[in-house]
Write a protein that holds these residues in place. Structure first.
Motif, PDB file in Angstrom:
ATOM      1  N   THR A  51     -42.697  12.856   7.351  1.00  0.00           N
ATOM      2  CA  THR A  51     -43.346  13.237   8.611  1.00  0.00           C
ATOM      3  C   THR A  51     -44.712  12.583   8.783  1.00  0.00           C
ATOM      4  OG1 THR A  51     -42.213  15.371   8.621  1.00  0.00           O
ATOM      5  CG2 THR A  51     -44.190  15.174   9.994  1.00  0.00           C
ATOM      6  N   TYR A  52     -45.505  12.557   7.711  1.00  0.00           N
ATOM      7  CA  TYR A  52     -46.902  12.141   7.821  1.00  0.00           C
ATOM      8  C   TYR A  52     -47.213  10.803   7.150  1.00  0.00           C
ATOM      9  CZ  TYR A  52     -47.623  16.918   9.418  1.00  0.00           C
ATOM     10  OH  TYR A  52     -47.558  18.091  10.120  1.00  0.00           O
ATOM     11  N   GLY A  53     -46.224  10.195   6.539  1.00  0.00           N
ATOM     12  CA  GLY A  53     -46.437   8.882   5.926  1.00  0.00           C
ATOM     13  C   GLY A  53     -47.431   8.928   4.781  1.00  0.00           C
ATOM     14  N   ASP A  54     -48.249   7.882   4.697  1.00  0.00           N
ATOM     15  CA  ASP A  54     -49.160   7.780   3.554  1.00  0.00           C
ATOM     16  C   ASP A  54     -50.374   8.701   3.647  1.00  0.00           C
ATOM     17  OD1 ASP A  54     -50.600   6.501   5.510  1.00  0.00           O
ATOM     18  OD2 ASP A  54     -50.574   4.527   4.551  1.00  0.00           O
ATOM     19  N   GLN A  55     -50.418   9.545   4.675  1.00  0.00           N
ATOM     20  CA  GLN A  55     -51.463  10.578   4.718  1.00  0.00           C
ATOM     21  C   GLN A  55     -51.186  11.696   3.708  1.00  0.00           C
ATOM     22  OE1 GLN A  55     -51.419  11.289   9.172  1.00  0.00           O
ATOM     23  NE2 GLN A  55     -53.609  11.381   8.795  1.00  0.00           N
ATOM     24  N   VAL A  56     -49.953  11.777   3.236  1.00  0.00           N
ATOM     25  CA  VAL A  56     -49.575  12.782   2.234  1.00  0.00           C
ATOM     26  C   VAL A  56     -49.161  12.071   0.954  1.00  0.00           C
ATOM     27  CG1 VAL A  56     -47.943  14.612   1.619  1.00  0.00           C
ATOM     28  CG2 VAL A  56     -48.850  14.474   3.952  1.00  0.00           C
ATOM     29  N   VAL A  57     -49.755  12.490  -0.158  1.00  0.00           N
ATOM     30  CA  VAL A  57     -49.448  11.907  -1.464  1.00  0.00           C
ATOM     31  C   VAL A  57     -48.982  13.023  -2.392  1.00  0.00           C
ATOM     32  CG1 VAL A  57     -50.345  10.661  -3.461  1.00  0.00           C
ATOM     33  CG2 VAL A  57     -51.173  10.103  -1.156  1.00  0.00           C
ATOM     34  N   ALA A  58     -47.761  12.894  -2.902  1.00  0.00           N
ATOM     35  CA  ALA A  58     -47.241  13.897  -3.830  1.00  0.00           C
ATOM     36  C   ALA A  58     -47.835  13.682  -5.217  1.00  0.00           C
ATOM     37  CB  ALA A  58     -45.719  13.798  -3.897  1.00  0.00           C
ATOM     38  N   ILE A  59     -48.218  14.777  -5.869  1.00  0.00           N
ATOM     39  CA  ILE A  59     -48.798  14.688  -7.191  1.00  0.00           C
ATOM     40  C   ILE A  59     -48.343  15.906  -7.996  1.00  0.00           C
ATOM     41  CG2 ILE A  59     -50.930  15.859  -6.483  1.00  0.00           C
ATOM     42  CD1 ILE A  59     -52.445  13.995  -8.369  1.00  0.00           C
ATOM     43  N   GLU A  60     -47.972  15.694  -9.244  1.00  0.00           N
ATOM     44  CA  GLU A  60     -47.502  16.799 -10.076  1.00  0.00           C
ATOM     45  C   GLU A  60     -48.678  17.655 -10.538  1.00  0.00           C
ATOM     46  OE1 GLU A  60     -44.993  17.774 -14.188  1.00  0.00           O
ATOM     47  OE2 GLU A  60     -45.455  15.686 -13.641  1.00  0.00           O
ATOM     48  N   LEU A  61     -48.534  18.971 -10.381  1.00  0.00           N
ATOM     49  CA  LEU A  61     -49.556  19.904 -10.867  1.00  0.00           C
ATOM     50  C   LEU A  61     -48.917  21.275 -11.031  1.00  0.00           C
ATOM     51  CD1 LEU A  61     -53.249  20.191  -9.768  1.00  0.00           C
ATOM     52  CD2 LEU A  61     -51.870  22.244 -10.046  1.00  0.00           C
ATOM     53  N   ASP A  62     -49.072  21.835 -12.204  1.00  0.00           N
ATOM     54  CA  ASP A  62     -48.581  23.172 -12.518  1.00  0.00           C
ATOM     55  C   ASP A  62     -49.759  23.965 -13.070  1.00  0.00           C
ATOM     56  OD1 ASP A  62     -47.476  25.467 -13.715  1.00  0.00           O
ATOM     57  OD2 ASP A  62     -45.610  24.434 -14.201  1.00  0.00           O
ATOM     58  N   LEU A  63     -50.131  25.042 -12.395  1.00  0.00           N
ATOM     59  CA  LEU A  63     -51.300  25.818 -12.807  1.00  0.00           C
ATOM     60  C   LEU A  63     -51.171  26.379 -14.216  1.00  0.00           C
ATOM     61  CD1 LEU A  63     -52.197  27.788  -9.547  1.00  0.00           C
ATOM     62  CD2 LEU A  63     -53.329  25.770 -10.473  1.00  0.00           C
ATOM     63  N   GLY A  64     -49.954  26.494 -14.690  1.00  0.00           N
ATOM     64  CA  GLY A  64     -49.732  26.998 -16.039  1.00  0.00           C
ATOM     65  C   GLY A  64     -49.722  25.914 -17.099  1.00  0.00           C
ATOM     66  N   LYS A  65     -49.871  24.657 -16.685  1.00  0.00           N
ATOM     67  CA  LYS A  65     -49.859  23.537 -17.624  1.00  0.00           C
ATOM     68  C   LYS A  65     -51.147  22.734 -17.464  1.00  0.00           C
ATOM     69  CE  LYS A  65     -44.812  23.166 -17.641  1.00  0.00           C
ATOM     70  NZ  LYS A  65     -43.629  22.289 -17.335  1.00  0.00           N
ATOM     71  N   PRO A  66     -52.149  23.029 -18.301  1.00  0.00           N
ATOM     72  CA  PRO A  66     -53.459  22.388 -18.148  1.00  0.00           C
ATOM     73  C   PRO A  66     -53.408  20.865 -18.163  1.00  0.00           C
ATOM     74  CG  PRO A  66     -53.593  24.215 -19.696  1.00  0.00           C
ATOM     75  CD  PRO A  66     -52.141  24.026 -19.387  1.00  0.00           C
ATOM     76  N   GLU A  67     -52.467  20.288 -18.892  1.00  0.00           N
ATOM     77  CA  GLU A  67     -52.404  18.825 -18.960  1.00  0.00           C
ATOM     78  C   GLU A  67     -52.070  18.210 -17.608  1.00  0.00           C
ATOM     79  OE1 GLU A  67     -48.260  20.348 -20.112  1.00  0.00           O
ATOM     80  OE2 GLU A  67     -50.369  20.937 -20.443  1.00  0.00           O
TER      81      GLU A  67
END
Length: 247
Positions: A51-67
Motif C-alpha cells: 500500500t505505502y511502498g518504501d515509506q514502510v520498512v519491515a523490521i524484526e522485533l520481539d519485546l521478549g527477545k532483547p537481541e
C-alpha cells in the motif's frame, strides 16, 4: 516540549495490525517520511508495504527477545520517533491458579519490553537530535479491572516506568508520551469480550499525534479514556506533572 510528526522517521512496534497499524497509517498521513514496522514476523507487514511502498520498512522485533531489539536499533539508526505499541493480555483474576504465570508473561512484554526499548533506542533518538518516545499504556494502568487483574498490574508498572523515563529523557530533548486507551476495536479487545463497547483504533493514532504536537504527557483517546482523563486530571497536574519531589 513538542514534537512534529511531519518529516519524522518513526518506528512502531506491533505495527502489522490493530492499534499499531492505525498508528503507522496515521503517522504517514500526517507527513512522516518513513515508518519502520517492528514486528515478530516481518512477512506480516507485506500488505502495508504494497500500500505505502518504501515509506514502510519491515523490521524484526520481539519485546521478549532483547537481541532483536538491539539489532533493530542498529538497523533503524535514523529514527526520531519510537512508538512502543506492542503488548500482551492474559485474562487472569488475582485468585486464578494461572495468575502468577500470567503476570510473569505480561511483565516480561509490557514492562521489561518497554525498558528494553528505551535502553536500546534512547541513544539513537538522542544522536538524531530532538526525538520522542511514546508508550501505549491503558486505562487499566490507572484502575485494576478484576477479570484482568494481572494485565492491569503490568500496565500500572509500565505507566510508572514511563513516568521515570520522562524524567530521564526530557533533559535529553526526548519527549515522552503515555497513552491510556480504553476498549479499542482490536483482536485483543475481542478476546477480552469488549467488542460491543470498543472504539476505532484511529482514535489512538490521532491522540498520539495531538499529544506530541501539544507537548502533553498523557493521551486519552476514546470515550472511556476521556472520562478517566477528566477524573485523573487534578492528580496528574498536581502530582504526576509536578517536579517538587524530584528537586
Amino acid at each position: 516540549m513538542t514534537f512534529l510528526v511531519k518529516d519524522s522517521i518513526a518506528l512502531v512496534t506491533g505495527a502489522n495490525r490493530g492499534i499499531g497499524k492505525a498508528i503507522l497509517e496515521g503517522l504517514l498521513q500526517h507527513g512522516a517520511k518513513k515508518v519502520y514496522a517492528a514486528v515478530r514476523d516481518p512477512q506480516s507487514v507485506q500488505p502495508l508495504i504494497e500500500t505505502y511502498g518504501d515509506q514502510v520498512v519491515a523490521i524484526e522485533l520481539d519485546l521478549g527477545k532483547p537481541e532483536t531489539i538491539a539489532a533493530a536499533a542498529k538497523t533503524a539508526s535514523d529514527v526520531t520517533l519510537v512508538v512502543n505499541n506492542a503488548g500482551v493480555l492474559r485474562t487472569a483474576p488475582a485468585m486464578d491458579s494461572s495468575a502468577v504465570e500470567a503476570l510473569q508473561f505480561e511483565m516480561d512484554i509490557n514492562v521489561y519490553g518497554l525498558i528494553r526499548i528505551a535502553q536500546a533506542f534512547a541513544p539513537v533518538l538522542k544522536s538524531n537530535g530532538k526525538g520522542a518516545l511514546v508508550q501505549l499504556n491503558s486505562v487499566a494502568s490507572l484502575k485494576n479491572f478484576a477479570e484482568f487483574a494481572t494485565y492491569s498490574a503490568s500496565k500500572a508498572a509500565s505507566y510508572s516506568i514511563t513516568q521515570g523515563l520522562r524524567a530521564q529523557l526530557e533533559p535529553q530533548d526526548i519527549q515522552v508520551v503515555s497513552v491510556h486507551p480504553g476498549p479499542i476495536a482490536t483482536d485483543m479487545a475481542s478476546a477480552a469480550g469488549l467488542s460491543e463497547i470498543a472504539e476505532p483504533p484511529s482514535l489512538v493514532a490521532t491522540a498520539i499525534i495531538e499529544a506530541l504536537e501539544s507537548g502533553d504527557f498523557h493521551a486519552f483517546p476514546d470515550s472511556m479514556a476521556k472520562d478517566f482523563g477528566e477524573a485523573y486530571a487534578s492528580f496528574a497536574e498536581n502530582v504526576i506533572d509536578s517536579n517538587e519531589m524530584a528537586e
